[in-house]
Design a protein around this motif. Structure first.
Motif, PDB file in Angstrom:
ATOM      1  N   GLY A 236      -5.230   5.532   2.832  1.00 22.27           N
ATOM      2  CA  GLY A 236      -6.053   5.977   1.520  1.00 22.27           C
ATOM      3  C   GLY A 236      -6.815   7.322   1.834  1.00 22.27           C
TER       4      GLY A 236
ATOM      5  N   ILE B 173      -3.848   0.835   6.361  1.00 21.33           N
ATOM      6  CA  ILE B 173      -4.001   0.996   5.052  1.00 21.33           C
ATOM      7  C   ILE B 173      -5.388   1.756   4.759  1.00 21.33           C
ATOM      8  N   THR B 174      -6.387   1.619   5.457  1.00 18.61           N
ATOM      9  CA  THR B 174      -7.574   2.632   5.369  1.00 18.61           C
ATOM     10  C   THR B 174      -7.152   4.044   5.532  1.00 18.61           C
TER      11      THR B 174
ATOM     12  N   LYS C 236      -0.494  12.869   1.495  1.00 16.36           N
ATOM     13  CA  LYS C 236      -0.244  11.623   0.683  1.00 16.36           C
ATOM     14  C   LYS C 236       1.153  11.896  -0.111  1.00 16.36           C
TER      15      LYS C 236
ATOM     16  N   ALA D 280       0.759  -1.115  -0.006  1.00 14.14           N
ATOM     17  CA  ALA D 280      -0.001   0.138  -0.081  1.00 14.14           C
ATOM     18  C   ALA D 280       0.838   1.228   0.154  1.00 14.14           C
TER      19      ALA D 280
ATOM     20  N   SER E  36       2.558   1.501  -3.505  1.00 15.08           N
ATOM     21  CA  SER E  36       1.662   2.045  -4.428  1.00 15.08           C
ATOM     22  C   SER E  36       1.431   3.507  -4.263  1.00 15.08           C
ATOM     23  N   LEU E  37       1.234   3.930  -3.011  1.00 15.14           N
ATOM     24  CA  LEU E  37       0.987   5.498  -2.688  1.00 15.14           C
ATOM     25  C   LEU E  37       2.278   6.151  -3.164  1.00 15.14           C
TER      26      LEU E  37
ATOM     27  N   SER F 187      -4.550  14.697   0.096  1.00 11.72           N
ATOM     28  CA  SER F 187      -3.835  14.437  -1.037  1.00 11.72           C
ATOM     29  C   SER F 187      -2.393  14.999  -0.902  1.00 11.72           C
TER      30      SER F 187
END
Length: 150
Positions: free
Chosen positions: A130, A126-127, A137, A39, A42-43, A134
């Motif tokens: 997500g 992980i939640t 992130k 995760a 991927s982020l 932004s």
């Protein structure tokens, strides 16, 4: 991929009605750790190059997340990050330590309830990853991937 890994982890942890097999619990913890690791990878790739880029652009960023450096980064940030990033980081560190224990130490491993709790912690992290704003992130991805100069 991370949701599949968490589902596999839960399935392994719940196998056998009686006493769970050590190998199942160990593999479950390892899968939960790798769910969070993927995760984060991927982020980083999505934030820094975007999902729509060709694999030869996306994959090197995805693969540049380093297990040890990520742990050191999360440890070094202390309380300078948001509470969600701190939770994600502390969960990452804990799961990494538990994965090492599961994969390399011969003594008896955790029980089913403790293993399921670790899987739930991975799912929560992980939640929250997500759900980060932004800007957070992007900041997290940049901090995890870039090398710091002395």
């Amino acid at each position: 991929m991370q949701n599949d890994l968490l589902d596999i982890a839960e399935t392994l942890a719940k196998l056998d009605g009686g006493r769970p097999r050590q190998a199942c619990l160990r593999r479950a913890v390892s899968s939960a750790y790798y769910a969070l690791f993927h995760a984060l990878a991927s982020l980083c790739a999505v934030q820094l190059v975007g999902w729509t880029k060709p694999w030869e652009v996306y994959t090197p960023i995805y693969r540049s997340l380093d297990h040890s450096r990520a742990k050191d980064d999360f440890n070094g940030w202390g309380r300078r990050q948001s509470s969600d990033i701190n939770l994600i980081g502390q969960t990452f560190i804990k799961l990494q330590e538990e994965r090492h224990r599961a994969d390399y130490h011969p003594e008896p491993f955790r029980g089913r309830a403790e293993t399921l709790d670790l899987i739930a912690q991975a799912r929560t992290a992980i939640t929250r990853l997500g759900a980060l704003p932004s800007e957070d992130k992007l900041r997290l991805a940049t901090q995890l991937i870039t090398r710091k100069r002395a």
